[in-house]
Design a protein around this motif. Structure first.
Motif, mmCIF file in Angstrom:
data_model
loop_
_atom_site.group_PDB
_atom_site.id
_atom_site.type_symbol
_atom_site.label_atom_id
_atom_site.label_comp_id
_atom_site.label_asym_id
_atom_site.label_seq_id
_atom_site.Cartn_x
_atom_site.Cartn_y
_atom_site.Cartn_z
ATOM 1 N N LEU A 150 0.835 -1.213 0.000
ATOM 2 C CA LEU A 150 0.000 0.000 0.000
ATOM 3 C C LEU A 150 0.870 1.263 0.000
ATOM 4 C CD1 LEU A 150 -2.766 -1.198 2.479
ATOM 5 C CD2 LEU A 150 -2.964 -0.974 0.001
ATOM 6 N N GLY A 442 -2.123 -6.155 -6.715
ATOM 7 C CA GLY A 442 -3.429 -6.562 -6.171
ATOM 8 C C GLY A 442 -3.454 -7.974 -5.602
ATOM 9 N N ILE A 445 -1.303 -8.207 -2.484
ATOM 10 C CA ILE A 445 -1.891 -7.475 -1.355
ATOM 11 C C ILE A 445 -3.074 -8.262 -0.796
ATOM 12 C CG2 ILE A 445 -3.204 -5.390 -0.764
ATOM 13 C CD1 ILE A 445 -1.337 -3.795 -2.549
ATOM 14 N N GLU A 446 -3.900 -8.823 -1.686
ATOM 15 C CA GLU A 446 -5.058 -9.596 -1.202
ATOM 16 C C GLU A 446 -4.599 -10.797 -0.387
ATOM 17 O OE1 GLU A 446 -7.998 -10.864 -4.062
ATOM 18 O OE2 GLU A 446 -9.250 -11.617 -2.435
ATOM 19 N N LEU A 449 -3.324 -9.622 2.904
ATOM 20 C CA LEU A 449 -4.441 -9.158 3.745
ATOM 21 C C LEU A 449 -5.150 -10.364 4.350
ATOM 22 C CD1 LEU A 449 -6.452 -6.918 4.704
ATOM 23 C CD2 LEU A 449 -7.722 -7.324 2.604
ATOM 24 N N PHE A 450 -5.375 -11.366 3.519
ATOM 25 C CA PHE A 450 -6.093 -12.544 3.983
ATOM 26 C C PHE A 450 -5.293 -13.265 5.078
ATOM 27 C CE2 PHE A 450 -7.062 -17.096 3.624
ATOM 28 C CZ PHE A 450 -8.407 -17.052 3.928
#
Lengths: 502, 204
Positions: A150, A442, A445-446, A449-450
């Motif tokens: 980010l 993306g 990052i996903e 995040l998960f």
């Protein structure tokens, strides 16, 4: 590590790696010398060629091209006052006046040699950084990588366009576009409109070539090229320019360090470092009277800074998966196409490949400078190629790139759609690099995040390094506004004082 | 249409798109919607701010234009506030250097190259990449760029050979033959001519 460093050098000269590097260099010459097709667009166009290559071969080809563009861009800056690349713009200020005064050869010699010195410093900075950043990267977990991803988008968003908000929004839209396809956890379709061709996502290469290459092709046709309106005479005095690099070695080295520093900071590309380097060259000179009229030091500074940033910009890309510019964002896309994941795995398992990249930058720059010095007069003739002649080949490569990524004709429509988006973004002043970075980062990052949520729930937001990174990201986003407010207030105060005195 | 008005349209489109993005995710399991919501809501908020700013900017521009129209105030250049140092360092980039075009001509050229871009995509879809580029490259060069027939035809053949040699022979990446050939059950339009020649040359 020393073994990997040396085997990295040997790998560069292996067949077909070396040959592919030469091909990349040849492509880089054309791209760098012809204005219109910038380095990100060219890099995107070349992606279809790497599908069938091994990682080292692919990077030999791409880095060979990338390393050359900044150097060759200086040629048109000096000869015609038209930068082949955005990063070569500062070279015009003194390089072009030198050419007008009959010192084109000297200016080119200085630009080429300082570029080589800069590139070598930047590349060895990359090599030296590996043992330093490896323990740091290995100590990072998913939350830190999530925050870094980010942060990278924030950097690129803030620094790559005229409006910060548009930049951040473009980065966010890139992340949204990365959601298209089957969700990695539950295999549920997300935003696919029922199209099976979208299950794997929008297709990174289709998006990249659409966003970057199509607007540049349109621009190439609209503006038309064939930049050389005048014939270039014989270019003499090249050796004097080379000597100048070593006579003013202090400036060359300091400007290389400036370029290296700026290359390390994501979002701050050579487009900025060249100006800072030029400013430093002016500031540090005792006699400033010749600057702007044709001072060789004004050529040495930007030349060194441009190329030193190339190696340095690879450090955040390889170590953290946070590219510093549009070109390195596309290079990160190439990493992913090749099945490589930047971060701890890359630093531990692919060390030899990283060192090969270091050597690729060094060797390709040496070859570039040698070719330039030997064939300078002939290279200047590339500028006579009409833009129209390039367009059919470029369009074919663009659509082939989109297709080759997914082997689906839907990719042609996706490429066209992204082309339209790219054109609108260029026309309306929306920066494209943050969108590319969002799209590339993306999935990473996903995943982070998960994992972060599964392991730490929302506690991951309170991990010390995450907090530090978030603070940095906020500072990147809001510090310029705060500074502006302070400056405005102090200006208002000054005005008030002056008014009261009157 | 002015840039400010275009910005309003774009940001309005983004707001609607993002509303759909977060709305669509509402029925998904938590693990699936975690990322779309974690990103979607903040980006939606940003898009709304951008929409508001674009509207405000358009209104300000309009009232300023009205004031100029009414009072005849001189219009300041947008970059008038830049310092002399910055202004001195501004050098045209490769994209803009030295080329000042009539907006009408620029629009015409943009439309024509956009149409050709679509035509190339359609050509590749119908005829595949090799035959498509063999047909479209000379067509573009002859009819749009007004190159000679000789140049156009040789260029088309050159492109065809480049893709044949670089992709199919060197990289071993077979190129698609297009939907027409596929639907007719043909290998590809050029295969029947080129393959025997290649067999002879390569001794296959």
């Amino acid at each position: 590590m020393l073994e990997a460093f040396l085997s990295g050098l040997l790998d560069v000269f292996a067949y077909p790696t070396f040959l592919l590097m030469l091909l990349g260099i040849a492509a880089g010459f054309v791209v760098g010398i012809l204005p219109g097709i910038g380095s990100p667009g060219a890099m995107a166009i070349m992606l279809p060629f790497i599908f069938a290559m091994k990682p080292l071969e692919a990077f030999a080809f791409l880095l060979g091209m990338y390393a050359v563009t900044a150097t060759t861009g200086d040629i048109t800056s000096i000869l015609f006052g038209v930068p082949g690349e955005v990063v070569s713009a500062a070279t015009i200020i003194d390089g072009h006046p030198m050419a007008k005064h009959g010192e084109a050869g000297r200016a080119l010699g200085a630009a080429l040699m300082s570029s080589l010195v800069g590139a070598v410093i930047g590349a060895f900075t990359l090599a030296a950084a590996i043992p330093i950043v490896t323990p740091l990267v290995l100590s990072f977990k998913s939350p830190e990588f999530l925050a870094l991803g980010l942060l990278g988008i924030a950097f690129l968003a803030v620094l790559s366009g005229e409006s910060k908000l548009k930049g951040v929004l473009a980065g966010g839209m890139g992340l949204v576009l990365a959601m298209v396809g089957l969700d990695p956890q539950e295999n549920i379709e997300r935003y696919t409109f029922g199209l099976v061709g979208l299950w794997e996502g929008v297709g990174l290469v289709a998006a990249l070539v659409g966003l970057f290459a199509i607007p540049e092709i349109v621009d190439l046709w609209v503006k038309g090229t064939g930049i050389a309106e005048t014939q270039v005479g014989k270019l003499g005095g090249v050796w004097q320019g080379i000597k100048d690099t070593f006579i003013h070695l202090g400036i060359t080295l300091r400007c290389s360090m400036i370029g290296t520093f700026f290359g390390l900071v994501p979002g701050v590309s050579g487009a900025l470092s060249q100006w800072v380097a030029y400013g430093h060259a002016v500031q540090s000179a005792s006699d400033k009277s010749r600057f702007g009229k044709g001072d060789v030091r004004g050529v040495l500074g930007p030349g060194a800074a441009n190329n030193s940033g190339i190696g340095a910009a690879m450090i955040p890309t390889i170590a953290f998966g946070v590219p510093g510019s549009a070109t390195t964002a596309i290079l990160l896309g190439a990493f992913i196409i090749q099945g490589l994941q930047p971060g701890p795995k890359m630093l531990t398992e692919k060390l030899s490949l990283i060192f090969s990249m270091v050597w690729l930058i060094v060797v390709s720059n040496i070859i570039t400078v040698m070719v330039c010095l030997i064939f300078l007069n002939q290279l200047a003739k590339i500028t006579h190629i009409r833009g129209a002649l390039l367009i059919p080949a470029l369009l074919t490569l663009v659509f082939l790139g989109g297709y080759a990524d997914t082997n689906s004709y839907l990719a042609l429509a996706i490429t066209l759609s992204f082309g339209v988006v790219g054109l609108v973004m260029v026309h309306q002043g929306w920066p494209r690099p943050p969108m590319v970075l969002g799209l590339v980062l993306g999935p990473l990052i996903e995943r982070n995040l998960f994992i972060s949520y599964e392991v730490y729930r929302f506690g991951f937001l309170l991990r010390p390094i995450v907090v530090v990174i978030i603070v940095i990201a906020l500072a990147v986003l809001f510090l310029p506004n705060i500074q502006e407010m302070v400056i405005r207030r102090s200006a208002l105060k000054e005005k008030a004082v002056v008014a009261s005195e009157e | 249409m002015s840039r400010a008005r275009n910005d309003i349209l774009i940001s309005a489109f983004l707001v609607l798109l993002l509303l759909w993005v977060v709305w669509e995710a509402r029925s998904w399991p938590f693990r699936t919607r975690l990322f779309p919501w974690a990103i979607g809501f903040p980006v939606l908020a940003l898009a709304m701010i951008q929409f508001g700013l674009a509207c405000w900017k358009a209104i300000r521009e309009r009232s300023y234009a009205d004031a100029v129209h009414t009072h005849g105030e001189p219009v300041e250049k947008a970059d008038a506030g830049r310092s002399g140092h910055q202004a001195r360092l501004e050098v045209p980039t490769g994209e803009e250097a030295g080329v000042v075009l009539d907006p009408k001509l620029e629009r015409q050229r943009t439309i024509s190259i956009s149409a050709w871009t679509v035509a190339f995509a359609l050509g590749f879809y119908l005829f595949g990449f090799k035959v498509g580029s063999l047909l479209l490259s000379p067509a573009f060069l002859r009819f749009q760029a007004e190159e000679s027939w000789k140049m156009s035809v040789f260029y088309g053949l050159g492109i065809y050979l480049f893709f044949l040699v670089a992709f199919e022979l060197a990289l071993g990446t077979p190129l698609p033959s297009g939907v027409i050939a596929t639907s007719l059950g043909l290998q590809s339009f050029d295969w029947y001519l080129v393959n025997p020649i290649l067999n002879i040359i390569l001794g296959r």
